[in-house]
Motif scaffolding. Structure first.
Motif, PDB file in Angstrom:
ATOM      1  N   PHE A   1       0.715  -0.702  -0.256  1.00  0.00           N
ATOM      2  CA  PHE A   1      -0.128  -0.097  -0.516  1.00  0.00           C
ATOM      3  C   PHE A   1       0.761   1.385  -0.330  1.00  0.00           C
ATOM      4  CE2 PHE A   1      -4.194  -2.051   1.874  1.00  0.00           C
ATOM      5  CZ  PHE A   1      -3.933  -3.083   1.444  1.00  0.00           C
ATOM      6  N   ILE A   2       0.500   2.218  -0.190  1.00  0.00           N
ATOM      7  CA  ILE A   2       1.441   3.357  -0.854  1.00  0.00           C
ATOM      8  C   ILE A   2       1.143   4.305   0.713  1.00  0.00           C
ATOM      9  CG2 ILE A   2       0.899   5.774  -1.738  1.00  0.00           C
ATOM     10  CD1 ILE A   2       0.084   4.651  -4.408  1.00  0.00           C
ATOM     11  N   THR A   3       2.362   4.491   1.456  1.00  0.00           N
ATOM     12  CA  THR A   3       2.286   5.886   2.582  1.00  0.00           C
ATOM     13  C   THR A   3       2.419   7.262   2.270  1.00  0.00           C
ATOM     14  OG1 THR A   3       3.790   4.048   3.663  1.00  0.00           O
ATOM     15  CG2 THR A   3       3.569   6.264   4.546  1.00  0.00           C
ATOM     16  N   ASP A   4       3.284   7.383   1.666  1.00  0.00           N
ATOM     17  CA  ASP A   4       3.666   8.570   1.121  1.00  0.00           C
ATOM     18  C   ASP A   4       4.093   8.387   0.034  1.00  0.00           C
ATOM     19  OD1 ASP A   4       5.917   8.002   1.577  1.00  0.00           O
ATOM     20  OD2 ASP A   4       6.150   9.975   3.313  1.00  0.00           O
ATOM     21  N   ARG A   5       4.849   9.740  -0.451  1.00  0.00           N
ATOM     22  CA  ARG A   5       5.630   9.631  -1.739  1.00  0.00           C
ATOM     23  C   ARG A   5       6.740   9.008  -1.981  1.00  0.00           C
ATOM     24  NH1 ARG A   5       7.022  15.689  -2.792  1.00  0.00           N
ATOM     25  NH2 ARG A   5       8.618  15.252  -4.404  1.00  0.00           N
ATOM     26  N   ASN A   6       7.776   8.071  -0.915  1.00  0.00           N
ATOM     27  CA  ASN A   6       8.477   7.585  -1.226  1.00  0.00           C
ATOM     28  C   ASN A   6       8.267   6.347  -0.642  1.00  0.00           C
ATOM     29  OD1 ASN A   6       8.417  10.306  -0.732  1.00  0.00           O
ATOM     30  ND2 ASN A   6      11.294   9.524  -0.678  1.00  0.00           N
ATOM     31  N   TYR A   7       7.371   6.192  -0.035  1.00  0.00           N
ATOM     32  CA  TYR A   7       7.651   4.118   0.871  1.00  0.00           C
ATOM     33  C   TYR A   7       6.166   4.300   0.379  1.00  0.00           C
ATOM     34  CZ  TYR A   7      11.665   6.568   2.950  1.00  0.00           C
ATOM     35  OH  TYR A   7      13.104   6.182   3.001  1.00  0.00           O
ATOM     36  N   PHE A   8       6.082   2.667   0.145  1.00  0.00           N
ATOM     37  CA  PHE A   8       5.023   1.947   0.560  1.00  0.00           C
ATOM     38  C   PHE A   8       5.161   1.050   1.693  1.00  0.00           C
ATOM     39  CE2 PHE A   8       6.063   0.526  -3.767  1.00  0.00           C
ATOM     40  CZ  PHE A   8       4.637   1.562  -4.310  1.00  0.00           C
ATOM     41  N   HIS A   9       3.561   0.994   2.477  1.00  0.00           N
ATOM     42  CA  HIS A   9       3.970  -0.370   3.513  1.00  0.00           C
ATOM     43  C   HIS A   9       2.581  -1.365   2.897  1.00  0.00           C
ATOM     44  CE1 HIS A   9       0.248   2.330   4.739  1.00  0.00           C
ATOM     45  NE2 HIS A   9       0.086   1.215   4.861  1.00  0.00           N
ATOM     46  N   LEU A  10       3.350  -2.855   4.085  1.00  0.00           N
ATOM     47  CA  LEU A  10       2.377  -3.558   3.705  1.00  0.00           C
ATOM     48  C   LEU A  10       1.115  -3.819   4.470  1.00  0.00           C
ATOM     49  CD1 LEU A  10       4.751  -6.290   3.111  1.00  0.00           C
ATOM     50  CD2 LEU A  10       4.206  -5.488   1.257  1.00  0.00           C
ATOM     51  N   PRO A  11       0.059  -4.240   4.001  1.00  0.00           N
ATOM     52  CA  PRO A  11      -0.636  -4.205   5.528  1.00  0.00           C
ATOM     53  C   PRO A  11      -0.566  -5.264   6.315  1.00  0.00           C
ATOM     54  CG  PRO A  11      -1.577  -4.883   3.522  1.00  0.00           C
ATOM     55  CD  PRO A  11      -0.069  -5.008   3.103  1.00  0.00           C
ATOM     56  N   TYR A  12       0.908  -5.389   6.707  1.00  0.00           N
ATOM     57  CA  TYR A  12      -0.012  -6.005   7.837  1.00  0.00           C
ATOM     58  C   TYR A  12      -0.748  -5.459   9.048  1.00  0.00           C
ATOM     59  CZ  TYR A  12       3.617  -8.934   5.624  1.00  0.00           C
ATOM     60  OH  TYR A  12       4.881  -9.465   4.601  1.00  0.00           O
ATOM     61  N   PHE A  13      -2.592  -5.840   9.124  1.00  0.00           N
ATOM     62  CA  PHE A  13      -2.502  -4.662  10.347  1.00  0.00           C
ATOM     63  C   PHE A  13      -2.668  -6.434  11.644  1.00  0.00           C
ATOM     64  CE2 PHE A  13      -3.582  -1.918   7.177  1.00  0.00           C
ATOM     65  CZ  PHE A  13      -2.720  -1.244   6.980  1.00  0.00           C
ATOM     66  N   GLU A  14      -4.512  -6.506  11.318  1.00  0.00           N
ATOM     67  CA  GLU A  14      -4.236  -7.899  12.377  1.00  0.00           C
ATOM     68  C   GLU A  14      -4.215  -8.606  12.342  1.00  0.00           C
ATOM     69  OE1 GLU A  14      -7.170  -6.252  11.018  1.00  0.00           O
ATOM     70  OE2 GLU A  14      -7.864  -4.660  12.312  1.00  0.00           O
ATOM     71  N   LYS A  15      -3.374  -9.106  10.710  1.00  0.00           N
ATOM     72  CA  LYS A  15      -3.012 -10.280  10.917  1.00  0.00           C
ATOM     73  C   LYS A  15      -1.705  -9.969  10.159  1.00  0.00           C
ATOM     74  CE  LYS A  15      -3.904 -14.493   8.075  1.00  0.00           C
ATOM     75  NZ  LYS A  15      -4.581 -14.971   6.814  1.00  0.00           N
ATOM     76  N   LYS A  16      -0.496 -10.842  11.249  1.00  0.00           N
ATOM     77  CA  LYS A  16       0.951 -10.936  11.190  1.00  0.00           C
ATOM     78  C   LYS A  16       1.268 -12.587  10.908  1.00  0.00           C
ATOM     79  CE  LYS A  16       0.136  -7.026  13.699  1.00  0.00           C
ATOM     80  NZ  LYS A  16       0.568  -5.884  13.625  1.00  0.00           N
ATOM     81  N   PRO A  17       2.102 -12.082   9.976  1.00  0.00           N
ATOM     82  CA  PRO A  17       2.962 -13.772   8.987  1.00  0.00           C
ATOM     83  C   PRO A  17       4.124 -14.351   9.564  1.00  0.00           C
ATOM     84  CG  PRO A  17       2.583 -11.872   7.695  1.00  0.00           C
ATOM     85  CD  PRO A  17       1.966 -11.217   8.972  1.00  0.00           C
ATOM     86  N   CYS A  18       3.857 -15.383   9.348  1.00  0.00           N
ATOM     87  CA  CYS A  18       5.290 -15.830  10.974  1.00  0.00           C
ATOM     88  C   CYS A  18       5.303 -16.382   9.434  1.00  0.00           C
ATOM     89  CB  CYS A  18       4.253 -16.637  11.755  1.00  0.00           C
ATOM     90  SG  CYS A  18       3.412 -16.210  12.845  1.00  0.00           S
ATOM     91  N   VAL A  19       6.863 -17.006  10.187  1.00  0.00           N
ATOM     92  CA  VAL A  19       7.862 -18.282   9.503  1.00  0.00           C
ATOM     93  C   VAL A  19       8.969 -19.122  10.481  1.00  0.00           C
ATOM     94  CG1 VAL A  19       8.196 -16.807   7.108  1.00  0.00           C
ATOM     95  CG2 VAL A  19       9.834 -16.642   9.167  1.00  0.00           C
ATOM     96  N   TYR A  20       8.818 -20.668  10.204  1.00  0.00           N
ATOM     97  CA  TYR A  20       9.649 -20.926  11.349  1.00  0.00           C
ATOM     98  C   TYR A  20      10.602 -22.507  10.112  1.00  0.00           C
ATOM     99  CZ  TYR A  20       5.302 -23.665  10.189  1.00  0.00           C
ATOM    100  OH  TYR A  20       4.418 -24.159   9.573  1.00  0.00           O
ATOM    101  N   ILE A  21      11.507 -22.700  10.693  1.00  0.00           N
ATOM    102  CA  ILE A  21      12.923 -23.530   9.668  1.00  0.00           C
ATOM    103  C   ILE A  21      12.983 -23.977  10.478  1.00  0.00           C
ATOM    104  CG2 ILE A  21      14.726 -23.058   8.975  1.00  0.00           C
ATOM    105  CD1 ILE A  21      14.311 -20.628   7.369  1.00  0.00           C
ATOM    106  N   LYS A  22      13.064 -25.465  10.151  1.00  0.00           N
ATOM    107  CA  LYS A  22      13.726 -26.780  11.339  1.00  0.00           C
ATOM    108  C   LYS A  22      14.896 -26.698  10.016  1.00  0.00           C
ATOM    109  CE  LYS A  22      11.759 -30.240  12.813  1.00  0.00           C
ATOM    110  NZ  LYS A  22      10.757 -30.865  13.413  1.00  0.00           N
ATOM    111  N   SER A  23      16.316 -26.820  11.573  1.00  0.00           N
ATOM    112  CA  SER A  23      17.299 -26.774  10.710  1.00  0.00           C
ATOM    113  C   SER A  23      18.455 -27.674  11.816  1.00  0.00           C
ATOM    114  CB  SER A  23      18.434 -25.887  10.695  1.00  0.00           C
ATOM    115  OG  SER A  23      18.135 -24.814  11.511  1.00  0.00           O
ATOM    116  N   TRP A  24      19.414 -28.236  11.035  1.00  0.00           N
ATOM    117  CA  TRP A  24      19.772 -29.252  11.573  1.00  0.00           C
ATOM    118  C   TRP A  24      21.534 -28.773  12.303  1.00  0.00           C
ATOM    119  CZ3 TRP A  24      16.191 -30.804   9.880  1.00  0.00           C
ATOM    120  CH2 TRP A  24      14.998 -31.729   9.660  1.00  0.00           C
TER     121      TRP A  24
END
Length: 2029
Positions: A703-726
């Motif tokens: 989404f557009i914040t202003d002339r220079n920047y965007f933002h992503l709509p992580y409002f109520e819902k926050k994405p997660c990542v997870y990795i298993k490694s050895w």
């Protein structure tokens, strides 16, 4: 004293059996109970804890009790926690209770605790403890915890008797102590536990500092500010909260960017080279550049004195890894490369880390790399200096040469490295690698595929190791991305090596060119320890991780540099298993391989478990916010990918490690599992509950914040990542690192605070420093206890064990030192101690860096359109989890603001500063089995969303996203007041700044203010309805950060980035009261950064107000826009903007200088505008800048309202505009005065009687000599002061010569209290003198060193002064060493707790005990002291002062009243270093400022002669043009940068002043880098037009233009007008003739009268008896002067001069007048800014033309060398070794001749005739050598002029020491002559010859230092025996003969009068030697030889043979005639 006591009785209902321990915490300070051992159900602690508190107990404060299962080995396991709010205790004072604990998940458990709490406030109204109850108070390890600790730990400190009752505002608790509140404000939130609940107002936040101080004074009587900290720039970057970690404010990585370096190496000479009769050449090699010296013939101690310069433009890492190699080559010429004698290697980094980045006059030890059994091959004396941009290198003034000839004491080695280095083998074992890129990226692969059709797309890796200039490679493993080598590479190098880093590279072998896959550097200092308990370098076996470019398999890799190890890697490349060991060689053992070539051998495989047990790690990340995404990226969907190693990498990631690593316990086949994973369409787990990693977020459109920047709509819902490694489980390494890092962070923060306190001049910095040190020592001891429980886990290497030991030792000693340092912190030495504390910080950072990696770093990539755009790299240790709090990474389980940046070179420069994206990111990394807590640090109030089709084990599956239902609405108010010192972004040198404020997904901008670097926006930005997710209370403690970016508005194109800063808002929840002390918030300064450089400061305040049910109506009202012109802009409200008062600023307009053209047009009618805080004043217009650049009206003033608080004063802008026709104005340049403090006028204090008794010397040392021998002798107050009228002070300046130059050295150092005396009373001095004389008499003739007046010239004075300079420096060294020693003793004493009285006894005792080697300090001291002793007593010469720096630096740039402001125009450059703004300077404004508060006290204007037009600038000279004669004396230049190919230069002087220029081209000095000019130049000039003097040194060229070597600029105008009187230096004595003639046209008495008149004091009164009275001070001096004809005459000049030399003691007007001097100025070249190109010694005199004309210039022309003739008669030799074997008889003999030359003139060598066939080694010659030479007595050098080569244009002058070399040779007719031995005599100091050959021995050479020496220049004639020596095979000196010689030195004139012949020729022939008959050659006269053989040798033999023959003949005849005779007889004939 108020206190809180907690009596902890029992803990009941515990599960299981075991040891328990409890931890009780209040206000951030914890106590541990004792361990209750082996208890089952119930643990009886029965202990009382007491907290002395300095402020009332708050109703909402918490007490926390935690019960642990105690374990000696593992970390303690938490059973449960009990928290209570102390409201009831605060009211009643006493409470007993039993309550249950809660566990980690906030559920109640059975276990309960029983305790009793008492609170005792000041007024004793509440519960009282009986005495008995007090007995159980726990004792801390060091007695009661000392409460000076920084409030981060304790949150309070000892109170000092405050009145309890008076609360400040309503419910707000008593003002607890200044420090606490400010601190809490600054750290933004108290230290709270995450479970805290805040119902009510926090304690006082920020009060104005002065305010605080006042209140505190009222409350506390005396304020004890232990914990006062500051709301400072560090405000945001520090953090105490639990849920957020601090963001990194500096962005750009500067490591990979190339910088300019210059390495200069002077090869002076070589000594003791091994080899006979060699022709040595020295080769200097740096990297691939080689340079050679000239060749010196047949000598093994050549003298070169040649200078080489290497210029580089490379990144620092590359530079510091380059190897400097010095090698000596024997007989190299065009045809042959010569044989190597020996080499010396060192890396550039080692030189750069030396003090001053250089080695000066040190001896490099040569060793032979092909034969390591051999010892030292000789020594080279050299200087090596490495200069980076902005470094300024000063050549040290060393004491006289004798010390430097002591080779042993001056090795070219860093401190602490032994001179005898041993050879060692470095074994680098390379086992295997994994995780390599799977593709072959090179071009050949594609060609191959096209031709052969086979697609082997794997890499062919091999490992290359580089160390100390050598390379080794393993074999190549074809097409493999998990290659196994098992090979070791062996280097042989001297140990300790002078090269710090090993470079290990995995490379991809290829037919065309090999490319690096990854590079890793190993710093040897990190894997070894050189202490007493240290260890040799060792590493591993351990995995090291390599990082580099991303894995985008394209044809050309744009980030290839990253794989070579330049810059920060942006992706994981591979990991390599290796180990390093070092073994010291015993070179004596026979089976050693003597060469040092690199070898490669196979080694056995290594077991799997050697590097640790493989564990499964779990990495979880949640993206809470993604804002500030650069608009350039475009609006394609964006996702984020997280990788750790290759796990999570979409391109060639691994799902699991290869089969070897897999635990096969499942009994399940690998293939099945893979199949399973592939079949599972969703991210589901297999039956085992195994989960598949989710490594990237779902793509989303921005989404557009202003002339220079965007933002992503992580409002109520926050994405997660997870990795298993050895990975191998090596967490312990990271834990230790983390603990040290945390201690270091805390220390750094504390030190920043202290610096801030000092900078802003707040009270009590020393207390804060004490607190910081206390905290450090606590931290260190905590580290030692925690690290101690290290287990013997699998994979612990030797380095792990050794590092742990050494870290614990270091930390322990650091803790002790910090404690000790804490006791020494006094107010006046805070700065010193701060430096020491900074050393601790560096050491901590060094220790914390773990060389053996375990888990690779985590990379976060932003992907758009499947391209990798920007990344962030997070060290895995920072997010690693541990059960022990201290060991946890600093960002683990915390929300961190992460800024993404562009990879590789793209990120350099301005691209690197723009944020690509800002993430609010939560990361957690730990073992899978510990993962139950991985969400605990997230802001509360979320629900987990998991993947749908899940098996039974749902609770363990991590969420794919979090949904926040709780949402708070806020209003953010950003009070943007002003910014200052911004970066100049426009070509005008100004900017049009505006600020953009980002908060969450919102952004707003301030208005644009045009053309200023100090905008005052005074604007309130309101962000309405900001939604933040999470619990209100948590948000209150941990608000998100605010980012403020400052831009420069351009009319066209995009706004340009200036810099950014971070801030945290002060938060008010809707149920809190808006009022003091937290609201309204105060303005604070925030540092603005641009990349790594600071780009200004922002003054602002931020508040975040919660909008409750009532909506915005409940918020405090916002004032309406007041200023109609500004439109709808809301100003900063009254409570926040600073309080103003009325000031007047007076401006002195003097003139403008050096204005450059603007847009090609000259500046003609300039004017200066001064502006401050919106008010200002304009200067008068200069009508014609060319004719007179000075202003007609001198002083103007304006009045302005400025803040009361000086720190908030806005800057003052100075602008110069040019007024063109038609009313156009063009900006020429501007200057910003950032701080007006130095211009604030404070009325003089009438009471204080200010007079300085001390003549300050350089560096604060003072030399007190008896009498006025030197210009800076300090006045001795005479003892009979009392007899004079009161108020008179008598200063004795008697003219007697001092007994000894160094009488008393007093250290007047502001920092230290030590005073060192080297006192010597007169009698002692006399005794010494007599002793010395006696000694000399024993040694032979006593030397007369009487200098004849007529011989003395200016140079005698100059050299004597340089001696004095060296002596003062030496004395400083002694004083410093002694002071250091004293301090050491004091410190030792403190540690041992001795009273200072015992110090002396103790000192001597400890000295006796410590019979170790002398430390370097002692050595320095003794050397210096010796050299002081050795000085012979010289005749008293008048001296001048030699400054080893510019005169300006000694006198504050002569800005005593006239200041120079540089005017800038044009954009500021961006460089990592602060750009040298010189290119932006377009001119200079001269003037001054004076500001004061109105109204002024009246008495000032009432003084007599007060001119109201001049304001505060009274008695300032007029600025009309004035004609001046400038006389520039140039003495000499040193260390010039060579300008010609041959490494030399032909320098001459050019002097420019205004339009006039003097070129001294015809007097150039050929091929000299240290030319002596000795010239005076007269130039007439008119100030102000011509006031900048430029002295340049040019290089003369026969063809082409001459090159500039360097130049120096002097502002003469400031000197001319300065009150220090820098027009003509005042000499120490007055004489009218001779070498010390008075130079000034005014006599001392006239000067004195003028000074008195100008200073408005009474004229001097000359009294009888050599006294003069000036301003109530009486001075003494002689009253007679000797004229040229020898007559004495009365004069007052000496008296006047003695006053002038002590003018600084006159009150009010006194200041140090500039003495007669020579200044040393750096020569700089405009193309090489900041790098010194040499130095020039000079001075300048100025004489106004309206005064009487000065006399002729002093003659300083260089001394001409004197012609001498040295006549050497070789009389005899003896005991010369016999070389030849006789052909006939095998007898030993030698054909002796002697060869001789004066050093450096081998071509003039002379030989005697040959004494043939000497059988005894005796030779008779009677042969004369004659050596004419030119000699400079003062410098003790022979001067040779000769052409360098046949092609040279002119002769070159060399200066070499006078050394006579005599050699003895054996003549051979058919082969080359054999060299037998030599002796070299330094004609200035050589041992006296022995009387007879018997007395002549090797000792004359060996003990040269002890023997008395003589100088041929004094003795004139010497005869004696001297030994010839050579070295044998074992390198030992052996005696090879003796020579009887006679040396006779005559002056050239005498030589002409009584000439002598060479050899035995006329005139004055020597008689032929009486040689024995054997001395001839047999083939020249065979008859003679036969006669000799017959007669001499074989006489008896021949006689015997003849007799035998006769006998034989007789026998024969007898036998022959016998038969016939017998027959005859028989027959009877």
């Amino acid at each position: 004293m108020m206190s809180l006591m907690v009596h902890l009785k029992t803990a009941a209902h515990l599960r299981g059996k075991g040891d328990r321990i409890a931890k009780v915490t209040f206000r951030g300070l914890s106590f541990y109970s004792r361990v209750a051992e082996n208890c089952e159900e119930e643990a009886h602690f029965n202990q009382t804890f007491r907290w002395p508190i300095a402020s009332r107990l708050d109703a909402d404060e918490m007490l926390e009790i935690q019960v642990y299962n105690y374990s000696k080995v593992f970390s303690n396991r938490l059973v449960g926690t009990f928290c209570m709010v102390l409201q009831k205790v605060a009211e009643e004072g006493h409470l007993e209770l039993t309550d249950t604990l809660i566990d980690d998940n906030n559920t109640s458990i059975k276990t309960s605790v029983t305790l009793e709490i008492r609170y005792q406030p000041m007024d004793e109204t509440m519960g009282v403890w009986s005495d008995g109850e007090l007995l159980g108070v726990p004792d801390d390890r060091d007695g009661m915890f000392a409460f000076e600790t920084d409030s981060l730990l304790s949150g309070q400190s000892r109170g000092s008797g405050m009145s309890a009752g008076r609360a400040l505002q309503g419910s707000i608790p008593t003002f607890r102590k200044a420090g606490k509140s400010v601190f809490s404000a600054m750290k933004l939130g108290k230290i709270k536990n995450s479970k805290d609940d805040h119902k009510k107002g926090d304690e006082p936040a920020i009060l104005d500092m002065e305010d605080l101080d006042r209140k505190a004074m009222r409350l506390a009587g005396t304020l004890e500010a232990d914990t006062i900290s500051l709301a400072s720039v560090t405000a945001v970057t520090t953090n105490v909260s639990n849920k957020r970690s601090k963001p990194d404010i500096k962005m750009e990585p500067s490591s990979g960017r190339p910088v300019d370096y210059q390495i200069s190496i002077t090869v002076i000479e070589a000594r003791q080279l091994i080899g006979l009769n060699m022709d040595p050449v020295v080769c200097v090699e740096i990297g691939d550049d080689k340079k050679y010296t000239s060749m010196k013939e047949s000598t093994n101690c050549p003298y070169y004195n040649e200078y080489f310069v290497f210029d580089f433009h490379v990144p620092p890492d590359v530079m510091f890894d380059k190897i400097i190699k010095l090698s000596v080559i024997h007989s190299k010429n065009l045809l042959r490369s010569g044989t190597l004698v020996g080499t010396f290697k060192m890396d550039v980094g080692t030189v750069y880390s030396q003090p001053e980045h250089q080695f000066y006059h040190k001896w490099a030890i040569l060793s032979d790399p092909d034969d390591i059994t051999a010892g030292c091959k000789g020594y080279i004396k050299c200087d090596i200096a490495v200069v980076g941009k902005g470094d300024n290198i000063r050549t040290p003034h060393k004491a006289n040469e004798t010390n430097e000839d002591d080779i042993e004491g001056n090795f070219l080695l860093p401190e602490g490295i032994p001179a005898e280095r041993q050879w060692a083998r470095f074994y680098v074992k390379v086992y295997r690698a994994e995780g390599l890129p799977k593709m072959n990226t090179n071009i050949m692969a594609n060609v191959k595929k096209a031709l052969t059709g086979e697609n082997r797309d794997l890499v062919d890796p091999y490992v290359q190791v580089q160390f100390a200039g050598q390379k080794g490679k393993t074999s190549v493993q074809r097409s493999s991305y998990e290659p196994i080598w098992n090979e070791q590479i062996i280097f042989s190098e001297l140990f300790p090596p002078l090269c710090r880093r090993l470079k290990i590279q995995i490379r991809d072998s290829d037919k065309v060119n090999d490319v690096a896959i990854g590079t890793y550097f190993i710093d040897l200092r990190k894997i070894s320890n050189d202490g007493d308990k240290g260890f040799l370098p060792t590493l591993g076996p351990a995995w090291v991780n390599m990082y580099g470019s991303t894995r985008q398999y394209t044809l050309m890799d744009e980030h290839q540099d990253l794989n070579e190890g330049l810059g920060e890697g942006v992706s994981f490349r591979a990991r390599l298993l290796l180990s390093i060991t070092v073994e010291i060689l015993d070179t004596a053992s026979p089976e050693i391989i003597s060469s040092t070539d690199v070898q490669v051998e196979a080694v056995s495989n290594i077991s799997e478990s050697a590097t640790g047990k493989i564990e499964e790690f779990f990495l979880f990340g949640s993206f809470l916010e993604a804002t500030m995404i650069d608009r350039k990226i475009g609006d394609k969907a964006i996702s984020f990918e997280i990788t750790i190693g290759n796990y999570g990498n979409q391109i060639d990631g691994m799902s699991r490690l290869s089969s070897t690593k897999k635990n096969k316990k499942d009994g399940e086949k690998e293939e099945e599992e893979n199949e399973l994973i592939q079949n599972s369409s969703e991210d589901e787990a297999d039956e085992d509950g195994e989960l598949v990693s989710v490594s990237s977020t779902p793509p989303m459109r921005p989404f557009i914040t202003d002339r220079n920047y965007f933002h992503l709509p992580y409002f109520e819902k926050k994405p997660c990542v997870y990795i298993k490694s050895w990975w191998q489980d090596q967490r312990r390494r990271l834990y230790n690192s983390n603990m040290m890092d945390k201690i270091a962070d805390k220390l750094e923060e504390g030190l920043n605070d202290v610096q801030e306190i000092i900078k802003t001049e707040k009270a009590f910095p020393e207390r804060r420093l004490r607190g910081v040190l206390e905290e450090l020592s606590v931290g260190c001891s905590r580290f030692v206890t925690l690290a101690n429980k290290d287990l013997n886990q699998a994979g612990r290497t030797k380095l792990d064990r050794e590092r742990l030991k050494s870290c614990m030792r270091e930390m322990d000693s650091m803790g002790q030192q910090a404690k000790q340092l804490r006791t020494q912190v006094k107010k006046n030495i805070v700065r010193d101690k701060l430096k020491l504390a900074h050393n601790f910080l560096q050491k901590l950072r060094f220790l914390a860096d773990e060389p053996q990696h375990s888990i690779p770093d985590v990379f976060i990539w932003m992907m758009s359109n499947n391209k990798r755009i920007a990344y962030a790299r997070i060290p895995s240790k920072d997010i690693l989890y541990s059960i022990v709090d201290e060991e946890t990474g600093k960002d683990c389980g915390k929300v961190k603001a992460v800024f993404l940046k562009l990879p590789g070179k793209k990120g350099f420069g301005s691209a690197g500063w723009t944020v690509q994206a800002k993430l609010e990111l939560y990361l957690w990394l730990g073992l899978t089995k510990q993962r139950k807590d991985f969400l605990s640090g997230l802001p509360n109030g979320f629900e987990e969303v998991k993947v749908a089709k899940m098996g039974p084990s749902l609770h363990l599956v991590p969420p794919v996203s979090l949904v926040y239902n709780m949402k708070q609405v806020f209003q953010l108010r950003a009070h943007m007041y002003q910014a200052r010192s911004l970066f100049a972004a426009d070509s005008s040198g100004l900017s049009d700044p505006f600020a953009r404020v980002f908060f969450s997904t919102h952004s707003q901008v301030t208005e644009v203010l045009s053309e200023t670097l100090c905008p005052t926006w005074d604007e309130l930005l309101v962000f309405d309805d900001v939604e933040l997710f999470g619990e209100a209370t948590e948000l209150r403690d941990d608000p998100p950060i605010i980012v403020v970016e400052i831009y420069d508005q351009d009319t066209v194109g995009k706004a340009e980035f200036i810099g950014r800063t971070f801030a945290k808002p002060t938060i008010k929840m809707c149920d809190e009261h808006y009022g003091p002390p937290r609201f309204p918030p105060q303005l604070e300064y925030y540092q603005i950064y641009r990349g790594n450089c600071s780009a200004g400061e922002l003054l602002a305040a931020f508040e975040l107000l919660q909008i409750g049910q009532g909506g915005r109506a409940d918020l405090p009202p916002i004032e309406e826009p007041t200023d109609t012109e500004r439109g709808p802009i809301v100003p900063v409200p009254l409570g926040i903007r600073p309080v103003l008062s009325h000031y007047r600023i007076e401006v002195l307009f003097w003139g403008l200088r050096d204005l450059k053209r603007i847009n090609l047009a000259l500046v003609d009618r300039p004017r200066v505008d001064i502006e401050c805080a919106g008010r200002g004043v304009q200067s008068a217009l200069i009508q014609n800048y060319k004719k007179n650049p000075n202003f007609s009206t001198l002083v103007k003033w304006f009045e302005v309202d400025l803040p009361e608080n000086e720190l908030l004063h806005p800057p003052l802008n100075i602008r110069v505009v040019d007024c063109r026709a038609f009313g156009r104005y063009i900006l020429v340049g501007s200057h910003v005065v950032t701080s007006l403090r130095r211009f604030i006028y404070s009325p003089p204090d009438k009471t204080s009687n200010k007079w300085a008794t001390a003549a300050k010397l350089m560096n604060g040392y003072m030399v007190l000599t008896n009498g006025g021998s030197q210009p800076r002798s300090s006045p001795s107050l005479s003892s009979h002061t009392l007899s004079h009228p009161p108020g008179d002070i008598i200063v004795n300046v008697d003219g007697e010569p001092p007994i000894r130059k160094m009488d008393t050295v007093v250290k007047l150092d502001a920092m230290s209290d030590a005073v060192v005396k080297v006192d010597m009373t007169e009698e002692e001095g006399d005794k010494e003198k007599k002793k010395k004389k006696k000694k000399k008499k024993k040694g032979g003739v006593e030397e007369e060193d009487e200098a004849d007046e007529s011989v003395l010239d200016w140079w005698s004075k100059y050299f004597a002064s340089i001696e004095t300079l060296k002596e003062t420096l030496r004395a400083q060294e002694v004083a410093q060493a002694e002071a250091e020693e004293r301090e050491d003793l004091e410190i030792a004493a403190e540690a041992a707790d001795i009273k200072p009285d015992d110090l002396l006894l103790k000192g001597s005792r400890t000295k006796e005990k410590g019979k170790e080697k002398k430390s370097s300090k002692d050595k320095k001291k003794s050397q210096a002291a010796d050299s002081l002793e050795k000085q012979p007593f010289k005749v008293k010469l008048d001296e001048l002062v030699v400054y080893n720096k510019e005169l300006e630096s000694e006198y504050g740039n002569f800005e005593d009243w006239l200041h120079t402001f540089n005017l800038y125009r044009g954009k500021a450059g961006d460089d990592d270093e602060h750009t040298l703004d010189d290119d932006r300077i377009v001119g200079r404004f001269k003037g001054s400022l004076c500001m004061y508060k109105l109204p002024l006290p009246g008495e000032i204007s009432r003084e007599a002669g007060f001119d109201p037009n001049m304001g505060m600038f009274q008695s300032i000279p007029h600025n009309d043009p004035i004609n001046v004669l400038v006389r520039v004396y140039v003495v000499r230049a040193t260390d010039l940068h060579p300008a010609d190919i041959n490494g030399k230069a032909d320098p001459y002087i050019v002097i420019k002043l205004g339009k006039s220029e003097v070129k001294d081209k015809e007097n150039y000095i050929s091929k000299q880098l240290n030319p002596v000019f000795g010239k005076a130049f007269d130039i007439e000039a008119t100030f102000p037009v011509e006031s900048m003097l430029t002295v340049s040194v040019y290089d003369w060229d026969l063809v082409g233009t001459d090159d500039l070597i360097g130049e120096t600029k002097i502002d003469l105008e400031n000197r001319f007008y300065s009150k220090y009187r820098a027009t003509c230096g005042i000499s120490s004595t007055y004489s009218v003739h001779g070498y010390n003639v008075w130079r000034d046209p005014l006599k001392p008495s006239q000067i004195l009268a003028k000074l008195c008149k100008d200073g408005k004091i009474d004229a001097p009164q000359y009294g009888p008896g050599g006294k003069v009275k000036v301003a109530d001070r009486i001075f003494h001096g002689p009253t007679e002067i000797e004229e040229e004809n020898g007559l004495k005459k009365q004069t007052e000049e000496h008296l006047a001069l003695s006053v002038l030399n002590h003018w600084e003691e006159i009150p009010r007007v006194g200041c140090k007048l500039v003495p007669e001097h020579v200044e040393t100025r750096s020569l700089l070249h405009p193309d090489k800014p900041g790098i010194e190109q040499g130095r020039i010694e000079m001075w300048a005199d100025m004489f106004p033309m309206d005064m009487p004309a000065p006399g002729p210039a002093i003659d300083i022309s260089p001394r001409k060398p004197k012609r001498y003739e040295l006549r050497v008669i070789i009389w005899n030799t003896d005991e010369v070794i016999l070389e030849d074997d006789d052909y006939f008889t095998g007898e030993k003999s030698s054909d002796i001749f002697v060869r001789g030359w004066l050093k450096g003139q081998q071509e003039d060598r002379q030989d005697t005739d040959v004494h043939y066939h000497s059988l005894t080694g005796e030779g008779n010659f009677n042969w004369r050598f004659v050596f004419p030479f030119n000699y400079l007595i003062a410098e003790e050098k022979i001067v040779i002029s000769k052409k360098e080569s046949m092609f040279s244009w002119d002769e070159t002058e060399y200066k070499i020491p006078p050394r006579l070399t005599l050699q003895v040779w054996d003549a051979d007719h058919f082969s080359a002559d054999d060299f037998l031995g030599a002796i070299e005599l330094d004609l200035n100091r050589f041992p006296r010859g022995a009387k007879t050959a018997k007395q002549c021995s090797l000792n004359m050479i060996r003990n040269e230092q002890e023997l008395p020496t003589i100088s041929i220049f004094k003795q004139k004639r010497v005869k004696g025996w001297w030994p010839f020596v050579a070295r044998d095979e074992n390198d030992e000196i052996e005696l090879t003969g003796k020579v009887e010689a006679e040396l006779h030195l005559v002056m050239a004139e005498e030589a002409e009068k009584s000439p002598v012949g060479l050899g035995r020729n006329e005139p004055d022939p020597l008689e032929k030697p009486n040689r024995p008959d054997t001395t001839f050659l047999w083939f020249l006269s065979p008859l003679k030889a036969i006669r000799y053989l017959v007669c001499n040798r074989y006489k008896w033999l021949i006689i015997k043979i003849v007799l035998a023959l006769l006998l034989l003949i007789m026998l024969g005849l007898f036998l022959y005639s016998m038969p016939g005779y017998i027959v005859k007889k028989l027959l009877g004939a």
